[in-house]
Write a protein that holds these residues in place. Structure first.
Motif, PDB file in Angstrom:
ATOM      1  N   ASP A  50      32.089  44.852  29.116  1.00 24.30           N
ATOM      2  CA  ASP A  50      31.367  45.503  28.031  1.00 24.30           C
ATOM      3  C   ASP A  50      32.341  46.220  27.103  1.00 24.30           C
ATOM      4  N   GLU A  51      32.044  46.168  25.804  1.00 26.80           N
ATOM      5  CA  GLU A  51      32.783  46.920  24.786  1.00 26.80           C
ATOM      6  C   GLU A  51      34.294  46.690  24.907  1.00 26.80           C
TER       7      GLU A  51
ATOM      8  N   ARG B   3      27.231  42.994  23.312  1.00 27.14           N
ATOM      9  CA  ARG B   3      27.725  43.663  24.515  1.00 27.14           C
ATOM     10  C   ARG B   3      29.252  43.726  24.531  1.00 27.14           C
TER      11      ARG B   3
ATOM     12  N   ARG C 222      32.806  46.708  20.819  1.00 34.84           N
ATOM     13  CA  ARG C 222      32.741  48.165  20.937  1.00 34.84           C
ATOM     14  C   ARG C 222      31.886  48.784  19.836  1.00 34.84           C
ATOM     15  N   PRO C 223      31.321  49.959  20.070  1.00 29.02           N
ATOM     16  CA  PRO C 223      30.627  50.677  18.988  1.00 29.02           C
ATOM     17  C   PRO C 223      31.572  50.865  17.803  1.00 29.02           C
TER      18      PRO C 223
END
Length: 284
Positions: free
Chosen positions: A125-126, A152, A155-156
């Motif tokens: 994830d990220e 998924r 990253r933000p």
């Protein structure tokens, strides 16, 4: 063969149409040959917009601001068309493709080459700043799932770049091809129609279900063909993977009729003019 380590991930098989079946896709993309042939038609393209000296791939990537340290996953890497431009912009690059044959063709090795399915990315994830999916989502049986996987993996604050043609891209070829198919083989001949499943100007609600911030940019132009040869090369590059649906006799008969129709168009108008529409969805 590329010297970089090629990892094998678990592959997910969900067949929803003849144009998303894993085995047919692996025949179509066993090596870069068919893609190279299709790219060849771009020698005849006159663009409507001026993007300077940039390639299409550079134009796509320049929709983001690059710091030079970004980690990028190129999903559906294919022949690695984006790799040179990505190397000048990113810090780390992972190239993933369903086809081992495609990855073996790599002449310059990215940080990693991974055999894997877009519906089940073998990454944490990220993990990445940018997820690139260029001209491949229409081959994925479950596009929603592939987009969720990209979301998924990114990253933000990162972004996904979804590259595809427009719904009207090369429509003049498809129209004549359909006429030829109906005249020669009737309804038994099904044209390759991968791009109907995802385009940059139709059906974007599938992207909106996963990403909240979406922007679309397109490039248009015209192909000018004075001979049917490059068009027929493009058409025949789509043959692989259709053998279970269309026998060689029907395929060749339709192709012969199509060539005649293109020649008649050129004789009447001087050129066979074909629309080009392609672009990128920037999704965050």
């Amino acid at each position: 063969m590329a010297s970089a380590s090629i990892q094998r991930a678990d592959l997910v098989s969900v067949v929803v149409s003849s144009w998303t079946d894993r085995h047919r896709l692996l025949r179509q993309y066993a090596d870069p040959g068919n893609l190279v042939t299709r790219v060849g038609v771009y020698e005849y393209l006159v663009p409507d917009q001026d993007i300077g000296s940039r390639t299409f791939e550079e134009w796509v990537l320049d929709h983001l601001r690059w710091a030079g340290s970004e980690a990028v996953i190129d999903v559906g890497r294919g022949g690695g068309a984006y790799e040179p431009a990505l190397r000048r912009r990113a810090g780390r690059l992972v190239g993933l493709d369903l086809s081992m044959g495609m990855l073996r063709s790599a002449s310059r090795n990215p940080a990693a080459l991974v055999v894997g399915d877009a519906q089940h990315l073998p990454v944490g994830d990220e993990t990445f700043d940018v997820g690139l999916a260029a001209h491949m989502l229409y081959h994925v049986p479950d596009i929603d799932r592939a987009l969720r996987e990209l979301r998924r993996a990114v990253r933000p604050g990162g972004a996904a770049l979804l590259v595809a043609n427009g719904s009207g891209d090369k429509q003049e070829i498809r129209d004549l091809w359909q006429e030829a198919a109906l005249a020669v083989a009737g309804s038994s001949f099904s044209l390759p129609a991968w791009t109907r499943r995802f385009s940059v100007d139709a059906g974007l609600e599938v992207v909106e279900r996963t990403f909240s911030d979406i922007r679309v940019d397109t490039l248009t132009g015209r192909f000018w063909f004075s001979t049917p040869d490059p068009v027929m090369a493009w058409v025949n590059s789509l043959r692989a993977g259709t053998e279970d649906d269309i026998d060689s006799e029907a395929w060749n008969a339709v192709a012969t009729d199509l060539r005649i129709r293109i020649e008649q168009r050129i004789d009447r108008l001087g050129q066979f003019v074909v629309r080009k529409v392609s672009g990128v969805v920037i999704a965050r």
